[in-house]
Design a protein around this motif. Structure first.
Motif, PDB file in Angstrom:
ATOM      1  N   PHE A  65     -47.006   0.026  66.421  1.00 23.49           N
ATOM      2  CA  PHE A  65     -47.067  -0.904  65.802  1.00 23.49           C
ATOM      3  C   PHE A  65     -47.742  -2.108  65.966  1.00 23.49           C
ATOM      4  O   PHE A  65     -48.777  -2.765  65.077  1.00 23.49           O
ATOM      5  N   LEU A  66     -47.398  -2.744  66.750  1.00 20.73           N
ATOM      6  CA  LEU A  66     -47.645  -3.829  67.487  1.00 20.73           C
ATOM      7  C   LEU A  66     -49.104  -4.082  67.498  1.00 20.73           C
ATOM      8  O   LEU A  66     -49.979  -4.837  67.757  1.00 20.73           O
ATOM      9  N   ILE A  67     -49.650  -2.641  67.954  1.00 20.24           N
ATOM     10  CA  ILE A  67     -50.930  -3.023  69.126  1.00 20.24           C
ATOM     11  C   ILE A  67     -51.971  -2.722  67.744  1.00 20.24           C
ATOM     12  O   ILE A  67     -53.297  -4.209  67.291  1.00 20.24           O
ATOM     13  N   ALA A  68     -52.166  -2.336  66.611  1.00 15.81           N
ATOM     14  CA  ALA A  68     -52.357  -2.984  65.326  1.00 15.81           C
ATOM     15  C   ALA A  68     -52.352  -4.457  64.913  1.00 15.81           C
ATOM     16  O   ALA A  68     -53.392  -5.437  64.497  1.00 15.81           O
ATOM     17  N   ASP A  69     -50.941  -4.764  64.525  1.00 15.61           N
ATOM     18  CA  ASP A  69     -50.567  -6.071  64.197  1.00 15.61           C
ATOM     19  C   ASP A  69     -51.427  -7.105  65.355  1.00 15.61           C
ATOM     20  O   ASP A  69     -51.800  -8.300  64.417  1.00 15.61           O
ATOM     21  N   HIS A  70     -51.510  -7.094  66.457  1.00 13.65           N
ATOM     22  CA  HIS A  70     -52.393  -7.886  67.581  1.00 13.65           C
ATOM     23  C   HIS A  70     -53.991  -7.776  67.660  1.00 13.65           C
ATOM     24  O   HIS A  70     -54.361  -8.919  67.519  1.00 13.65           O
ATOM     25  N   LEU A  71     -54.184  -6.717  66.353  1.00 14.35           N
ATOM     26  CA  LEU A  71     -55.363  -6.826  66.197  1.00 14.35           C
ATOM     27  C   LEU A  71     -56.477  -7.316  64.797  1.00 14.35           C
ATOM     28  O   LEU A  71     -56.922  -8.195  64.931  1.00 14.35           O
ATOM     29  N   VAL A  72     -55.128  -7.071  64.103  1.00 10.88           N
ATOM     30  CA  VAL A  72     -55.590  -8.086  62.549  1.00 10.88           C
ATOM     31  C   VAL A  72     -54.830  -8.826  62.469  1.00 10.88           C
ATOM     32  O   VAL A  72     -55.715  -9.624  60.896  1.00 10.88           O
ATOM     33  N   ILE A  73     -53.589  -9.097  62.811  1.00 14.00           N
ATOM     34  CA  ILE A  73     -52.815 -10.545  62.571  1.00 14.00           C
ATOM     35  C   ILE A  73     -52.491 -11.041  63.596  1.00 14.00           C
ATOM     36  O   ILE A  73     -51.546 -11.406  63.534  1.00 14.00           O
ATOM     37  N   PRO A  74     -53.568 -11.464  64.115  1.00 16.21           N
ATOM     38  CA  PRO A  74     -53.044 -12.312  66.055  1.00 16.21           C
ATOM     39  C   PRO A  74     -52.612 -13.594  65.158  1.00 16.21           C
ATOM     40  O   PRO A  74     -51.090 -14.409  65.338  1.00 16.21           O
ATOM     41  N   GLU A  75     -52.294 -14.188  64.057  1.00 18.17           N
ATOM     42  CA  GLU A  75     -52.185 -15.840  63.487  1.00 18.17           C
ATOM     43  C   GLU A  75     -50.706 -15.728  63.579  1.00 18.17           C
ATOM     44  O   GLU A  75     -50.245 -16.271  63.426  1.00 18.17           O
ATOM     45  N   ILE A  76     -49.835 -14.171  62.736  1.00 20.88           N
ATOM     46  CA  ILE A  76     -48.547 -14.534  62.702  1.00 20.88           C
ATOM     47  C   ILE A  76     -47.787 -13.191  63.794  1.00 20.88           C
ATOM     48  O   ILE A  76     -47.289 -12.488  63.408  1.00 20.88           O
ATOM     49  N   PHE A  77     -48.000 -13.086  64.787  1.00 14.35           N
ATOM     50  CA  PHE A  77     -48.424 -11.353  65.796  1.00 14.35           C
ATOM     51  C   PHE A  77     -46.628 -11.376  66.446  1.00 14.35           C
ATOM     52  O   PHE A  77     -45.742 -11.237  66.644  1.00 14.35           O
ATOM     53  N   SER A  78     -46.487 -13.356  66.857  1.00 17.70           N
ATOM     54  CA  SER A  78     -45.028 -13.474  67.437  1.00 17.70           C
ATOM     55  C   SER A  78     -43.903 -13.255  66.092  1.00 17.70           C
ATOM     56  O   SER A  78     -42.648 -12.509  66.657  1.00 17.70           O
ATOM     57  N   GLN A  79     -44.580 -14.040  65.175  1.00 21.63           N
ATOM     58  CA  GLN A  79     -43.501 -13.475  64.471  1.00 21.63           C
ATOM     59  C   GLN A  79     -42.852 -11.832  63.986  1.00 21.63           C
ATOM     60  O   GLN A  79     -41.979 -11.146  63.415  1.00 21.63           O
ATOM     61  N   VAL A  80     -44.231 -11.296  63.431  1.00 18.87           N
ATOM     62  CA  VAL A  80     -44.044  -9.344  63.863  1.00 18.87           C
ATOM     63  C   VAL A  80     -43.728  -9.125  64.386  1.00 18.87           C
ATOM     64  O   VAL A  80     -42.566  -7.819  64.052  1.00 18.87           O
ATOM     65  N   ALA A  81     -44.043  -9.607  65.569  1.00 16.10           N
ATOM     66  CA  ALA A  81     -43.185  -8.854  66.682  1.00 16.10           C
ATOM     67  C   ALA A  81     -41.489  -8.600  66.467  1.00 16.10           C
ATOM     68  O   ALA A  81     -41.024  -8.000  66.728  1.00 16.10           O
ATOM     69  N   THR A  82     -41.105  -9.646  66.708  1.00 18.07           N
ATOM     70  CA  THR A  82     -39.656 -10.138  66.001  1.00 18.07           C
ATOM     71  C   THR A  82     -39.141  -9.036  65.127  1.00 18.07           C
ATOM     72  O   THR A  82     -37.671  -8.836  65.502  1.00 18.07           O
ATOM     73  N   ILE A  83     -39.939  -9.152  63.832  1.00 19.13           N
ATOM     74  CA  ILE A  83     -39.019  -8.551  62.939  1.00 19.13           C
ATOM     75  C   ILE A  83     -39.738  -6.795  63.398  1.00 19.13           C
ATOM     76  O   ILE A  83     -38.424  -6.024  62.949  1.00 19.13           O
ATOM     77  N   ARG A  84     -40.016  -6.185  63.631  1.00 20.50           N
ATOM     78  CA  ARG A  84     -40.351  -5.112  64.402  1.00 20.50           C
ATOM     79  C   ARG A  84     -39.376  -5.117  65.057  1.00 20.50           C
ATOM     80  O   ARG A  84     -38.896  -3.810  65.005  1.00 20.50           O
ATOM     81  N   ALA A  85     -39.519  -5.809  66.052  1.00 18.92           N
ATOM     82  CA  ALA A  85     -38.081  -5.052  67.273  1.00 18.92           C
ATOM     83  C   ALA A  85     -37.354  -4.965  67.113  1.00 18.92           C
ATOM     84  O   ALA A  85     -36.367  -4.652  67.309  1.00 18.92           O
ATOM     85  N   LEU A  86     -36.752  -6.727  66.016  1.00 27.74           N
ATOM     86  CA  LEU A  86     -35.087  -6.389  65.393  1.00 27.74           C
ATOM     87  C   LEU A  86     -34.639  -5.156  64.945  1.00 27.74           C
ATOM     88  O   LEU A  86     -33.695  -4.347  65.008  1.00 27.74           O
ATOM     89  N   GLY A  87     -35.999  -4.488  63.533  1.00 30.09           N
ATOM     90  CA  GLY A  87     -35.396  -3.132  63.569  1.00 30.09           C
ATOM     91  C   GLY A  87     -35.596  -2.325  63.996  1.00 30.09           C
ATOM     92  O   GLY A  87     -34.838  -1.365  64.165  1.00 30.09           O
ATOM     93  N   ALA A  88     -36.026  -2.190  64.884  1.00 26.78           N
ATOM     94  CA  ALA A  88     -36.407  -1.219  65.588  1.00 26.78           C
ATOM     95  C   ALA A  88     -34.744  -0.590  66.545  1.00 26.78           C
ATOM     96  O   ALA A  88     -34.364   0.099  66.779  1.00 26.78           O
ATOM     97  N   VAL A  89     -34.287  -1.984  67.310  1.00 22.66           N
ATOM     98  CA  VAL A  89     -32.798  -1.841  67.140  1.00 22.66           C
ATOM     99  C   VAL A  89     -31.838  -1.927  66.376  1.00 22.66           C
ATOM    100  O   VAL A  89     -30.895  -1.384  67.020  1.00 22.66           O
TER     101      VAL A  89
END
Length: 407
Positions: A65-89
């Motif tokens: 879902f990072l693909i959608a995040d990058h397209l919809v909320i690029p301004e907070i993408f780095s924070q969202v990516a960190t949260i998603r990656a941490l959750g996946a791990v």
């Protein structure tokens, strides 16, 4: 875990009682301790793989879902990516724990905690997105409620608190951590309430049906076992003599056909012994049929004990007549077996005051041995042994005669 439904050994009465009670219910039900323990084994065996696979897919979904995040909320993408990656791990790590703690309770707890972690990560992403003007991200966590309750095989007693915590965390987030309108809050709460209630109802019904199916499988397995036992008993009855416990004439005919063909193929000798109880009609007349049955039973048992090799066979041929087949036995071996039979029957010392030759039940034996070829038949061998039996009768009974069957 290596486990089959056939491994479950429960009394049929216990299964039927559980099923009868379950059918009176309409929603959640827990078995008695004994049946519940077997049900847990069944669940671990049946759904262990998918309960490990689905969380992995959920963790990968977070990353995709990072693909959608990058397209919809690029301004907070780095924070969202960190949260998603941490959750996946965290999810993948918890799946690994199920291999070290392969118990039902641990797996259920790990699945619920893993689902809750995914949910909280989505709630946090929703809060960040809402504060950036994208309030529709609040609906993302609905997936985890549905996932835990209806996709993964989580029991109702585990799904209920996990789903309530998910619902409560979402209510807390949209009412206290986000700046969205009252109308939007009402809409989100209504949808979440509806999804939560429906998911729990579906979960309860799904577990209820799984439990019913589990009992059906147990009953079907029991019925199949009973059917196999009945078939074995019928097969035994069709091939054995109920009085003596020996094989009957029908089975003997099939047996000697196999041994005859084997003897032809391997050019080995085969012997047949015809055995008849001497003066048995007079014994029945004087002692009664019940005594006659007891005598035949004792004689049959003794004749069976007189053969030692697995391929040798004694059968009741009819009335007071018995027959034995000795594969791989020449005339000398057949004579030895016949003499042993004669001696052991005599030792039974069954009183027979009306016997024509002595005061006890005895037997007469005629035997024949041959290395068969294509020109001969089983009938030839049987006739040879039968003729030898009549010769023993003519000689005074309680003796052995050898027939000669030309090769």
């Amino acid at each position: 875990m290596s486990f089959k439904i056939q491994d479950i050994n429960l009394p049929i009465k216990l299964i039927q009682e559980a099923q009868a009670y379950l059918f009176r219910k309409r929603f959640f039900y827990r078995f008695s301790d004994i049946v519940e323990a077997k049900y847990i084994q069944y669940m671990l065996s049946s759904y262990q793989l998918e309960n490990r696979l689905y969380p992995i897919l959920g963790g990968l979904g977070l990353v995709i879902f990072l693909i959608a995040d990058h397209l919809v909320i690029p301004e907070i993408f780095s924070q969202v990516a960190t949260i998603r990656a941490l959750g996946a791990v965290i999810i993948l790590s918890m799946v690994c724990f199920t291999y070290y703690y392969p118990s039902y309770r641990w797996q259920q707890l790990i699945l619920c905690v893993g689902g809750l972690i995914i949910h909280l990560s989505l709630v946090l992403i929703g809060v960040l997105a809402a504060n950036s003007g994208h309030y529709h991200y609040q609906f993302g966590p609905i997936v985890t409620i549905f996932f835990i309750s209806n996709v993964i095989r989580v029991g109702f007693s585990y799904a209920l608190p996990a789903t309530i915590l998910m619902f409560a965390s979402q209510v807390f987030a949209i009412t206290l951590l986000t700046d969205i309108s009252h109308e939007q809050v009402t809409e989100i709460l209504f949808i979440y309430s509806f999804v939560t209630i429906i998911s729990l109802i579906v979960n309860g019904r799904m577990e209820f049906e799984i439990r019913k199916n589990f009992l059906r499988i147990l009953l079907l397995n029991h019925e199949q076992e009973q059917l196999i036992k009945t078939q074995d008993e019928l097969r035994k009855l069709s091939t054995s003599d109920s009085l003596t416990g020996l094989y009957n004439r029908r089975y003997f005919n099939k047996h000697i056909e196999r041994e005859w063909l084997s003897a032809i193929r391997h050019k080995t000798p085969i012997s047949v012994l015809m055995i008849d109880v001497d003066d048995f009609k007079q014994y029945n007349d004087s002692q009664g049929h019940l005594a006659g049955d007891d005598a035949l039973s004792a004689i049959g048992k003794t004749l069976h004990q007189s053969i030692k090799r697995p391929d040798d066979l004694v059968a009741r041929y009819g009335g007071e007549e018995f027959i034995a087949t000795l594969p791989h036995s020449d005339a000398e071996s057949a004579q030895s077996v016949a003499q042993n039979m004669l001696t052991e029957i005599y030792k039974l010392n069954i009183d027979h005051p009306d016997a024509s030759h002595c005061n006890r039940l005895t037997i007469s034996i005629g035997y024949c041995s041959v290395i068969p070829d294509q020109e001969q038949s089983i009938k030839d061998l049987l006739k040879c042994a039968d003729d030898a039996l009549y010769e023993s009768k003519r000689k005074g009974k309680n003796c052995i005669s050898m027939g000669k069957c030309s090769n």
